[in-house]
Design an enzyme around this catalytic site. Sequence first.
Site, PDB file in Angstrom:
ATOM      1  N   CYS A  78       0.842  -1.205   0.000  1.00 13.82           N
ATOM      2  CA  CYS A  78       0.000   0.000   0.000  1.00 13.82           C
ATOM      3  C   CYS A  78       0.871   1.247   0.000  1.00 13.82           C
ATOM      4  CB  CYS A  78      -0.908   0.015   1.222  1.00 13.82           C
ATOM      5  SG  CYS A  78      -2.257  -1.153   1.132  1.00 13.82           S
ATOM      6  N   HIS A  79       0.458   2.224  -0.788  1.00 16.58           N
ATOM      7  CA  HIS A  79       1.176   3.495  -0.843  1.00 16.58           C
ATOM      8  C   HIS A  79       0.778   4.381   0.333  1.00 16.58           C
ATOM      9  CE1 HIS A  79       1.392   2.160  -5.045  1.00 16.58           C
ATOM     10  NE2 HIS A  79       2.441   2.938  -5.162  1.00 16.58           N
ATOM     11  N   MET A 114      -8.140  -0.354   0.757  1.00 16.04           N
ATOM     12  CA  MET A 114      -7.433  -1.000   1.866  1.00 16.04           C
ATOM     13  C   MET A 114      -7.497  -0.146   3.124  1.00 16.04           C
ATOM     14  SD  MET A 114      -6.807  -3.812   0.553  1.00 16.04           S
ATOM     15  CE  MET A 114      -6.164  -4.435   2.089  1.00 16.04           C
ATOM     16  N   GLU A 115      -7.485   1.164   2.957  1.00 18.37           N
ATOM     17  CA  GLU A 115      -7.590   2.058   4.105  1.00 18.37           C
ATOM     18  C   GLU A 115      -8.958   1.911   4.776  1.00 18.37           C
ATOM     19  OE1 GLU A 115      -4.087   3.217   1.920  1.00 18.37           O
ATOM     20  OE2 GLU A 115      -6.108   2.737   1.241  1.00 18.37           O
ATOM     21  N   ASP A 129     -11.320  -5.807  22.003  1.00 21.31           N
ATOM     22  CA  ASP A 129     -10.378  -5.620  23.109  1.00 21.31           C
ATOM     23  C   ASP A 129     -11.048  -4.972  24.318  1.00 21.31           C
ATOM     24  OD1 ASP A 129      -7.715  -5.445  24.399  1.00 21.31           O
ATOM     25  OD2 ASP A 129      -7.979  -3.296  24.065  1.00 21.31           O
TER      26      ASP A 129
END
Length: 158
Positions: A78-79, A114-115, A129
Amino acid sequence: MNEFSHINKDNQPNMVDVGNKAISKRKALAKAIVFLGSDIMSHFTNNDIITKKGPVFQTSIIAGIQAVKKTSELIPMCHPLLINGVKIEINILDKEHIVILCSVKIDGKTGVEMEALTGASVAALTIYDMCKALSQKIIIKEVKLLEKSGGKSDYKSE
């Protein structure tokens, strides 16, 4: 057979060169569905779940935003991107599930799928969590791209 843009002619990993691509408005929307169960959902008040670790939804939104900005550090090909905006929403889907929506926008040479997926995933993991002391039965059931626009092609899931 399709050729992968991240594999060069010698079959080695290769980061795509986006230098000659035109800058365009790009956006992506990803979704994560999380099963919390009725025990955890019974703690929902004032638009959040409060635990000893703090407000669950607020914290997971911040974590998701951080994850969007760090996607290129987590996923090798990924950039690094200059993100214009990130919006993360968490809504109750039913008595046992929540849905996380992560929208990312840029003016750039490469997409932000992807982000958006990373933001939704990390927001879901943060909820896990923060709520695991209440129940170990939490399930991150689905993370998927809902839509993307800009670049070569647009996409919208059915």
